[in-house]
Structures are given as C-alpha cells and as structure tokens.
Design an enzyme around this catalytic site. Structure first.
Site, PDB file in Angstrom:
ATOM      1  N   ARG A   9     -22.511  33.416 -34.874  1.00 18.66           N
ATOM      2  CA  ARG A   9     -23.206  32.926 -36.075  1.00 18.66           C
ATOM      3  C   ARG A   9     -22.653  31.403 -36.368  1.00 18.66           C
ATOM      4  NH1 ARG A   9     -24.275  35.277 -42.099  1.00 18.66           N
ATOM      5  NH2 ARG A   9     -25.734  36.396 -40.861  1.00 18.66           N
ATOM      6  N   ARG A  22     -22.301  41.317 -44.109  1.00 18.24           N
ATOM      7  CA  ARG A  22     -23.313  42.193 -43.340  1.00 18.24           C
ATOM      8  C   ARG A  22     -23.373  42.277 -41.977  1.00 18.24           C
ATOM      9  NH1 ARG A  22     -24.412  42.265 -48.373  1.00 18.24           N
ATOM     10  NH2 ARG A  22     -24.304  39.813 -47.951  1.00 18.24           N
ATOM     11  N   THR A  23     -23.727  41.296 -41.393  1.00 18.35           N
ATOM     12  CA  THR A  23     -23.851  41.013 -39.771  1.00 18.35           C
ATOM     13  C   THR A  23     -22.353  41.155 -39.320  1.00 18.35           C
ATOM     14  OG1 THR A  23     -25.635  39.190 -40.500  1.00 18.35           O
ATOM     15  CG2 THR A  23     -24.948  39.420 -38.206  1.00 18.35           C
ATOM     16  N   HIS A  64     -32.695  34.904 -37.033  1.00 22.14           N
ATOM     17  CA  HIS A  64     -31.734  35.677 -37.144  1.00 22.14           C
ATOM     18  C   HIS A  64     -32.472  36.831 -36.458  1.00 22.14           C
ATOM     19  CE1 HIS A  64     -28.472  38.068 -38.909  1.00 22.14           C
ATOM     20  NE2 HIS A  64     -28.568  37.851 -40.012  1.00 22.14           N
ATOM     21  N   LYS A  79     -10.056  21.366 -33.739  1.00 14.06           N
ATOM     22  CA  LYS A  79      -9.584  20.451 -32.909  1.00 14.06           C
ATOM     23  C   LYS A  79     -10.553  19.624 -32.178  1.00 14.06           C
ATOM     24  CE  LYS A  79      -5.831  23.858 -31.798  1.00 14.06           C
ATOM     25  NZ  LYS A  79      -5.596  24.576 -30.895  1.00 14.06           N
TER      26      LYS A  79
HETATM   27  N1   CP Z   1     -28.211  39.311 -44.184  1.00 14.89           N
HETATM   28  C1   CP Z   1     -27.181  38.964 -43.627  1.00 14.89           C
HETATM   29  O1   CP Z   1     -27.403  38.010 -42.612  1.00 14.89           O
HETATM   30  O2   CP Z   1     -26.119  38.953 -44.646  1.00 14.89           O
HETATM   31  P1   CP Z   1     -24.622  38.240 -44.319  1.00 14.89           P
HETATM   32  O3   CP Z   1     -24.642  36.846 -44.482  1.00 14.89           O
HETATM   33  O4   CP Z   1     -23.659  38.878 -45.077  1.00 14.89           O
HETATM   34  O5   CP Z   1     -24.463  38.611 -42.790  1.00 14.89           O
END
Ligand code: CP
Length: 308
Positions: free
Chosen positions: A108, A57-58, A136, A87
């Site tokens: 991320r 999603r993100t 998040h 590396k």
């Molecule tokens: N909700 C969420 O962060 O989903 P993903 O891990 O798929 O990005």
C-alpha cells in the site's frame, strides 16, 4: 477446480478476465465452506506487507489469509517512517531487497502508480493494496464477490457509487470490474468537486456501460440494487476549506434507507466516519461488515492462486 488464467502481479482491475474472476469467486466459496482443506497450502512461504499508508482491513485480512493458509508474514506499518524510506531509500530499491526475502509483496502506497513501479523491479508477485488515488483491486474483488453473494448475480445490477469519487480508489477499481459484466448501469452521486474522473467514464463508454452523474442521492436510492457509499477522504485535500465544503454531504440514515429497494444492499469499503449512521447497522440491507469479512476469503483465494 482447474485454474486456467495466468496471473502474476495484481496491479489494476483491468487485468482480471471474467473467467479469472469466476475462478477466484468459486475458490473463495470453497475456502469459506471447507477451510480445513486449505490448511498448510502455503507452508514455508512468506508474505511481506509494506504499508506506506494506514490500514486496518487490508493489512490484517491479508495477514490472516496468509497465516490461515499455513504461510508466514513479515512487514512494516507506517513504512514512510519505519522503513529505510525515512533515510531516503527509493521504493524500487526497497522492493528489490524485500523480494529477496519474501515470496509475495502486498504494497500500500500513497502515490498512484507505485504498485506498477514496484512490479517492474520485483522478482516476486506484487499485490496492489491501494496506490494513492489510483486503484485498490483486491477491495474490488471482495466488493464484487459481496454483490454476487448478497444478490445472487452480477449481470444486470444497478449500482450507485456515492461520495468522494475523485479520490476513491475503491470505486474506480469496482467500476473497472463491473464493466466486464452484462447489463450493468452505474450512477455516480457526488458534488462537482469530487466527481468521478473522466478516464473512468471514458472506459465505461468504451465498454457500453451506461452511467449517470448526479448530485441528488434521494432520486437515485429507489432506482438501484447496490448503494456503494464512500468516505470523503480528508487526507487527500490540501485545502481545508475545500474539504469543509463537501464533508458530510451524503449521509445514509434510517430515512435514506427507507427509500432503498427492499432487496437492495448498502455497501461501504470502510472505514466510515459519518456517512452511514450506526442506526442502520442492524438492517439486513447493511452489508458492509459482511463485505469486510469477505475480504479474508477472497484474499486467501488470491494468495492460493498466486502461490500454491
Ligand atoms: N477498505 C480498506 O482498504 O480498508 P483499510 O484502509 O482499513 O485497509
């Protein structure tokens, strides 16, 4: 609409004022209503997506958001293996390099605090797309936007956060955002092994947000407007026995749903494993797919706010 609040990096929920949240939500409404007005807004700009942990999603909603605003995207999935991190390059050096190629970096990472470290060396905005068990914040933006859209208000909502609260960065970020609103009450429903961490509870105390901690989901379901279910995060456990002791502990099925208020909503940041039975997907209170869709519009609003 006039945008009045400053925003450069997006690292944690605490940095959003209520005014800024309301601006972003209004912009998101506008994008949803009149998407054609935003075509080409970010033409010529480049978003880099650096993902050291898996995502559906993100990653894809940020990419779709940038493309729909007329910008372009570069990036790497599984950056631990496919970037020069494999590396031995440090995160800081990677960010110094990528910030010379892109106008914004969506990051991320598996380590809590990684986004803050990245921001300290970046020439362009860093957006925290999840840093280990830290935060998040853009998930929290879409979560709060969903509550507002589904219930018509945020002030006064009663929210149950359920499941893996110790490892869940989405519940932490959402709780920080909720503390900016009035008359909020939160229930933390989890077994002691994955209970909400003390720093977050102290934050709620400081902001006069009442909270209750319990293991008894059945007693909470009739009390709340929002049930925010989460996955037990197997990948965060080093001891398989510890995971086995809590996996499958809370499951929302038709029976659980029947205990919820008629106008309450069931949310989940997704992905789900077995903690929401597919039999409840068709119930109007199951808001999690609408919630995920809201991620596109809120991330378009955020990119527009940072770059336009
Ligand atoms: N909700 C969420 O962060 O989903 P993903 O891990 O798929 O990005």
């Amino acid at each position: 609409m006039a945008v009045t609040s400053r925003l450069r990096h997006v690292i944690e929920s605490q940095q959003f004022s209520r005014t800024l949240l309301e601006e972003l939500f209004a912009r998101s409404d506008e994008i949803k209503r009149e998407p054609h007005h935003f075509i080409g807004r970010l033409a010529g700009q480049v978003m880099a997506a650096l993902f050291y942990e898996p995502s559906t999603r993100t990653r894809l909603s940020f990419e779709a958001a940038m493309l729909r605003l007329g910008g372009s995207t570069i990036g790497t999935d599984n950056a631990r293996e496919f970037s020069s991190a494999a590396k031995g390059e440090t995160l800081e050096d990677t960010i110094r390099i990528v910030s010379g190629y892109a106008d914004v970096i969506v990051l991320r990472h598996n380590e809590e605090g990684a986004a803050k470290r990245a921001a300290s060396v970046s020439d362009v905005p860093i957006i925290n797309a999840g840093d280990g068990t830290g935060q998040h914040p853009t998930q929290a933006l879409l979560d709060l936007y969903t509550i507002r859209a589904e219930l018509g208000r945020i002030d006064g909502v009663r929210v149950a956060m359920v499941g893996d609260l110790a490892n869940g960065r989405t519940v932490r970020s959402l709780a920080y955002l909720l503390s900016k609103f009035k008359d909020i009450k939160v229930w933390f429903v989890a077994p002691p092994q994955v209970a909400m961490r003390d720093d977050l509870k102290a934050h709620l105390d400081e902001h006069d947000v009442p909270w209750v901690e319990t293991e008894d989901l059945d007693s909470v379901l009739p009390e709340v407007d929002v049930v925010y279910q989460t996955r037990i995060q197997k990948e965060r456990f080093t001891d398989p026995e510890a995971y086995n002791a809590v996996k499958g502990i809370y499951r929302i099925d038709k029976k659980a749903l029947s205990q919820m208020r008629k106008y309450a909503i069931l949310m989940h940041p997704l992905p789900r494993v077995d903690e929401i039975s597919p039999e409840v997907d068709a119930d109007p209170r199951a808001a999690y797919f609408r919630q995920a869709r809201n991620g596109l519009h809120i991330r378009m609003a955020l990119l527009d706010r940072l770059l336009a």
